[in-house]
Design a protein around this motif. Structure first.
Motif, PDB file in Angstrom:
ATOM      1  N   THR A  78      45.962  67.719  20.432  1.00  0.00           N
ATOM      2  CA  THR A  78      47.130  67.594  19.559  1.00  0.00           C
ATOM      3  C   THR A  78      46.933  68.347  18.253  1.00  0.00           C
ATOM      4  O   THR A  78      47.759  68.249  17.347  1.00  0.00           O
ATOM      5  CB  THR A  78      47.415  66.113  19.225  1.00  0.00           C
ATOM      6  N   ASP A  79      45.818  69.066  18.169  1.00  0.00           N
ATOM      7  CA  ASP A  79      45.519  69.870  16.991  1.00  0.00           C
ATOM      8  C   ASP A  79      45.458  69.053  15.700  1.00  0.00           C
ATOM      9  O   ASP A  79      46.118  69.374  14.717  1.00  0.00           O
ATOM     10  CB  ASP A  79      46.572  70.983  16.853  1.00  0.00           C
ATOM     11  N   GLU A 123      47.909  76.221  19.370  1.00  0.00           N
ATOM     12  CA  GLU A 123      48.039  76.519  17.953  1.00  0.00           C
ATOM     13  C   GLU A 123      46.980  75.746  17.198  1.00  0.00           C
ATOM     14  O   GLU A 123      46.860  74.548  17.349  1.00  0.00           O
ATOM     15  CB  GLU A 123      49.411  76.081  17.437  1.00  0.00           C
ATOM     16  N   CYS A 124      46.214  76.465  16.415  1.00  0.00           N
ATOM     17  CA  CYS A 124      45.171  75.759  15.717  1.00  0.00           C
ATOM     18  C   CYS A 124      45.287  75.914  14.214  1.00  0.00           C
ATOM     19  O   CYS A 124      44.337  75.724  13.471  1.00  0.00           O
ATOM     20  CB  CYS A 124      43.785  76.197  16.188  1.00  0.00           C
ATOM     21  N   SER A 125      46.477  76.235  13.774  1.00  0.00           N
ATOM     22  CA  SER A 125      46.670  76.314  12.339  1.00  0.00           C
ATOM     23  C   SER A 125      46.693  74.901  11.778  1.00  0.00           C
ATOM     24  O   SER A 125      47.119  73.975  12.445  1.00  0.00           O
ATOM     25  CB  SER A 125      48.003  77.000  12.040  1.00  0.00           C
ATOM     26  N   ASN A 126      46.201  74.746  10.611  1.00  0.00           N
ATOM     27  CA  ASN A 126      46.148  73.414  10.032  1.00  0.00           C
ATOM     28  C   ASN A 126      47.329  73.225   9.090  1.00  0.00           C
ATOM     29  O   ASN A 126      47.454  73.879   8.073  1.00  0.00           O
ATOM     30  CB  ASN A 126      44.826  73.258   9.277  1.00  0.00           C
ATOM     31  N   ARG A 165      53.070  71.002  27.800  1.00  0.00           N
ATOM     32  CA  ARG A 165      51.878  70.157  27.841  1.00  0.00           C
ATOM     33  C   ARG A 165      50.824  70.798  28.737  1.00  0.00           C
ATOM     34  O   ARG A 165      49.647  70.861  28.395  1.00  0.00           O
ATOM     35  CB  ARG A 165      52.231  68.764  28.372  1.00  0.00           C
ATOM     36  N   LYS A 166      51.287  71.285  29.888  1.00  0.00           N
ATOM     37  CA  LYS A 166      50.374  71.888  30.855  1.00  0.00           C
ATOM     38  C   LYS A 166      49.664  73.086  30.224  1.00  0.00           C
ATOM     39  O   LYS A 166      48.434  73.203  30.304  1.00  0.00           O
ATOM     40  CB  LYS A 166      51.169  72.315  32.083  1.00  0.00           C
ATOM     41  N   GLU A 167      50.432  73.942  29.578  1.00  0.00           N
ATOM     42  CA  GLU A 167      49.855  75.110  28.923  1.00  0.00           C
ATOM     43  C   GLU A 167      48.772  74.692  27.947  1.00  0.00           C
ATOM     44  O   GLU A 167      47.656  75.213  27.948  1.00  0.00           O
ATOM     45  CB  GLU A 167      50.929  75.850  28.122  1.00  0.00           C
ATOM     46  N   GLN A 168      49.144  73.732  27.117  1.00  0.00           N
ATOM     47  CA  GLN A 168      48.242  73.313  26.054  1.00  0.00           C
ATOM     48  C   GLN A 168      46.951  72.711  26.618  1.00  0.00           C
ATOM     49  O   GLN A 168      45.860  73.010  26.158  1.00  0.00           O
ATOM     50  CB  GLN A 168      48.958  72.292  25.164  1.00  0.00           C
ATOM     51  N   VAL A 169      47.097  71.847  27.635  1.00  0.00           N
ATOM     52  CA  VAL A 169      45.930  71.204  28.232  1.00  0.00           C
ATOM     53  C   VAL A 169      45.025  72.254  28.859  1.00  0.00           C
ATOM     54  O   VAL A 169      43.799  72.234  28.680  1.00  0.00           O
ATOM     55  CB  VAL A 169      46.365  70.161  29.288  1.00  0.00           C
ATOM     56  N   GLU A 170      45.629  73.191  29.569  1.00  0.00           N
ATOM     57  CA  GLU A 170      44.825  74.210  30.242  1.00  0.00           C
ATOM     58  C   GLU A 170      44.088  75.095  29.238  1.00  0.00           C
ATOM     59  O   GLU A 170      42.935  75.464  29.456  1.00  0.00           O
ATOM     60  CB  GLU A 170      45.708  75.039  31.174  1.00  0.00           C
ATOM     61  N   GLU A 218      45.823  65.303  28.745  1.00  0.00           N
ATOM     62  CA  GLU A 218      47.270  65.293  28.520  1.00  0.00           C
ATOM     63  C   GLU A 218      47.723  64.016  27.802  1.00  0.00           C
ATOM     64  O   GLU A 218      48.780  63.984  27.161  1.00  0.00           O
ATOM     65  CB  GLU A 218      47.980  65.403  29.880  1.00  0.00           C
ATOM     66  N   LEU A 219      46.905  62.976  27.930  1.00  0.00           N
ATOM     67  CA  LEU A 219      47.276  61.647  27.427  1.00  0.00           C
ATOM     68  C   LEU A 219      47.906  61.650  26.020  1.00  0.00           C
ATOM     69  O   LEU A 219      49.023  61.168  25.851  1.00  0.00           O
ATOM     70  CB  LEU A 219      46.025  60.759  27.476  1.00  0.00           C
ATOM     71  N   PRO A 220      47.224  62.215  25.007  1.00  0.00           N
ATOM     72  CA  PRO A 220      47.815  62.159  23.659  1.00  0.00           C
ATOM     73  C   PRO A 220      49.120  62.949  23.554  1.00  0.00           C
ATOM     74  O   PRO A 220      49.977  62.620  22.741  1.00  0.00           O
ATOM     75  CB  PRO A 220      46.748  62.803  22.772  1.00  0.00           C
TER      76      PRO A 220
END
Ligand SMILES: Nc1ncnc2c1ncn2[C@@H]1O[C@H](COP(=O)(O)OP(=O)(O)OP(=O)(O)O)[C@@H](O)[C@H]1O
Ligand SMILES: [Mg+2]
Lengths: 385, 242
Positions: B173-174, B2-5, B133-138, B120-122
């Motif tokens: 973390t967007d 998600e890249c909405s601000n 987390r996995k989805e987002q990192v990938e 993944e750290l943050p």
């Protein structure tokens, strides 16, 4: 979980350094365990002593003997169940390096008083019936390849001459801690020979071993025995077997304390070495810790990682040290069987070893944890490159 | 991803960063060294700002203040309307973990963690499930063309690849703003161009606000706006892209 993973990987980042530190801790924990065991074994006689046995000896010194006539008089004292007697013989088998304790005892009462020496019924009978018969511990017999029926010659030191025995019994210990390296024979055999050769030394007893009904009666009976022989030519001193053993140990107490101190010094040394290694490690990773904090990790997250790494290394070394203690103890039991007939690692010692290892890990982490958790992020980040 | 601000307020662009009369000095022994003096400027949402100036002029210090890594002596720093100079240490830590992405000259990846784990750290500080987390990192790693490098350790990656992992970590973390301290300072021309084009995309396609310190005028050309710092003083706070 993540922090454990990070700690684990950090711990083995410099494999050589990790291996050296772990080896150092392992050796220290091994040494600590063996030294502690050594001290414990020195007191083993005290700990395994019976609370229903008294030892009566000359009030002047152990080297003075008591008349054999005391035996009947002690037996008369209320509370006394059994009386046996013993003379330290000090014989040498072939050569002095074969040292083992050998005693002249009154066999029947002796075996009754010391149930921890287990003898097969048949062997017991033939031992009691043969005036020249002897009984040896199974370890001693195994060491010299003795079998029941073998002829054994001891060279007397206190009582000169060649003394001929026939091995009639081989005893086993009731417990692992029972000494299986002793040698016993008939007091009568010794006494009859002395009557013929040195009559002046005959009819003398080194110590009386007195069995009492209950432990509570022991002090009372001891007093009664000593009162009986007060103002006689040979006054006695009676004490519990434990006190008797302690009086031996007391002579070497200073050495034991020194060994104990050395065992702690070993731990302190490895603590300093590990602390230095961990401090060095933390210094190298300041930028990484600063980065983690910049990303939003708390000081506690970083502290846990550093602490776990230190503890991991120390406990790994500690575990290896503990595992090595057993084969090392077996080796020592073989090599030092004359001085320490049994070399047992107690559960308590193992706990102490692990506690010492954990302490090393905790102490080694104090400075790095402090450094890592108090770094100023901006300053830490400057250290990269 | 998600890249909405979250801070976007309608169509009209607001000021995502605002510094009002900020002072910063360091103490060295008994000596007080002023590093930043009376700094005031504003950055609009979706802006790509380059901060230039000679070595020792206080660029990194200024960046650290905006990122909430360091404290100002005096003045107000508003980020998304929050006065970060009023936050305490742990408040700042949580604030940083969601609001800023950090990019460094030497990447600052954790050497014992793989590209995946570094990114993944943050996210470990958020309540996200392992699967999410996995989805987002990938997603982020594929965005940076690093899908085939997921299980590589930093030492197995080139400088440019490491910096891309670092960018992935900064944006996973967007956060609304990204601060980059000489992100191309340690890279060759090609890698640097690659990194800069990625940063340009972040602004254009995802509406991020970027503040980048650089020595390199070529790199600064990618920015919308350049401000110059000299001896702790801002030379052209209002100047737009040249
Ligand atoms: N922790 C500190 N203690 C003392 N002085 C410091 C500290 N951090 C920075 N400074 C000083 O503040 C000034 C600005 O430093 P800063 O790192 O912000 O400069 P910079 O513009 O980023 O330089 P460069 O381009 O070389 O990275 C320098 O003179 C530096 O010596
Ligand atoms: Mg700088």
């Amino acid at each position: 979980m993540f922090y454990l993973k990070l700690s684990f990987r950090n711990a083995f980042r410099h494999p050589l350094r990790a291996v050296l530190t772990i080896t150092g801790v392992a050796v220290a924990i091994l040494a600590f365990g063996l030294l502690r065991t050594l001290v414990g074994l020195w007191y083993l006689g005290v700990e395994t002593s019976s609370s229903t046995r008294l030892v009566t000896r000359s009030s002047i010194s152990l080297v003075f003997s008591l008349p054999v006539s005391y035996r009947e008089r002690i037996r008369q004292i209320p509370g006394v169940k059994e009386v046996s007697m013993m003379n330290w013989f000090g014989g040498i088998y072939v050569s002095e390096k074969n040292f083992f304790p050998n005693f002249a005892v009154e066999p029947k009462t002796f075996l009754a008083l010391y149930p921890e020496f287990i003898v097969d019924e048949g062997e017991k009978k033939s031992f009691l019936n043969d005036r020249r018969g002897a009984a040896a511990g199974s370890k001693l017999a195994a060491k010299h390849g003795w079998k029941v029926g073998d002829r054994i010659v001891l060279k007397g030191t206190i009582f000169p001459g060649e003394w001929d025995f026939v091995l009639r019994a081989i005893y086993r210990g009731a417990q692992r801690s029972t000494d299986e390296s002793q040698f016993f024979f008939h007091w009568d055999y010794l006494n009859e020979s002395l009557r013929k050769t040195v009559p002046r030394r005959a009819d003398q007893v080194g110590i009386y071993m007195v069995g009492v009904d209950t432990p509570e009666k022991a002090p009372e009976v001891a007093q009664a025995i000593d009162a009986t022989f007060r103002n006689s030519l040979a006054e006695t001193m009676s004490e519990t077997e434990k006190a008797f053993q302690l009086s031996f140990v007391a002579m070497t107490e200073a050495i034991m304390i020194a060994i104990k101190i050395v065992s702690y010094v070993v731990i302190v040394i490895i603590m300093v070495v590990a602390a230095n290694t961990m401090a060095m490690t933390a210094r190298e990773r300041i930028a990484e810790y600063a980065t983690m904090k910049a990303l939003g990790f708390r000081w506690s997250h970083v502290a846990v990682t550093v602490f776990a790494e230190s503890l991991l290394i120390a406990l790994l070394g500690g575990t290896i040290g503990v595992l090595l203690t057993f084969p090392a103890a077996n080796l020592l039991e073989k090599e030092l069987s004359q001085f320490f007939p049994v070399f047992i690692i107690s559960t308590e010692t193992i706990y102490f070893q692990f506690a010492a290892a954990a302490l090393v890990g905790i102490v080694a982490s104090v400075f790095p944890v402090y450094r890592a958790s108090t770094i100023n992020i901006a300053e830490g980040l400057r250290r990269v490159g | 991803m998600e890249c909405s601000n979250s801070s976007a307020k309608g169509v009209e662009k607001s000021h995502v960063v605002e510094l009002i009369s900020v002072f910063k000095s360091y103490q060295r022994g008994s000596q007080i060294i002023p590093v930043l003096e009376d700094i005031s400027f504003r950055i609009q949402e979706g802006d790509f700002l380059a901060l230039m100036g000679p070595s020792g002029s206080g660029k990194s210090t200024l960046l650290n203040l905006i990122a909430g890594i360091d404290h100002a002596d005096k003045g107000t720093i508003l980020v998304n309307g929050v006065d970060i100079s009023s936050l305490n240490e742990s408040g700042l830590a949580s604030w940083r973990s969601v609001n800023v992405g950090l990019i460094f000259q030497f990447y600052n990846l954790i050497p014992v963690l793989t590209a995946f784990e570094n990114v993944e750290l943050p996210l470990l500080l958020t309540g996200l499930s392992a699967r999410r987390r996995k989805e987002q990192v990938e997603t982020v790693l594929s965005l940076l063309n690093l899908s085939d490098r997921i299980d590589h350790f930093p030492s197995q990656l080139s400088g440019g690849q490491q910096q891309r992992v670092a960018i992935a970590r900064a944006m996973v973390t967007d956060p609304a703003i990204l601060v980059a301290d000489e992100p191309t300072g340690d890279l060759d021309r090609t890698s640097a161009a690659e990194i800069l084009s990625f940063m340009g995309r972040l602004v254009k396609e995802f509406g991020k606000t970027i503040i980048m310190v650089t020595h390199d005028p070529k790199a600064a050309e990618n920015a919308h706006r350049i401000i110059h710092l000299e001896k702790g003083v801002l030379l052209n706070p209002g100047q737009q892209k040249i």
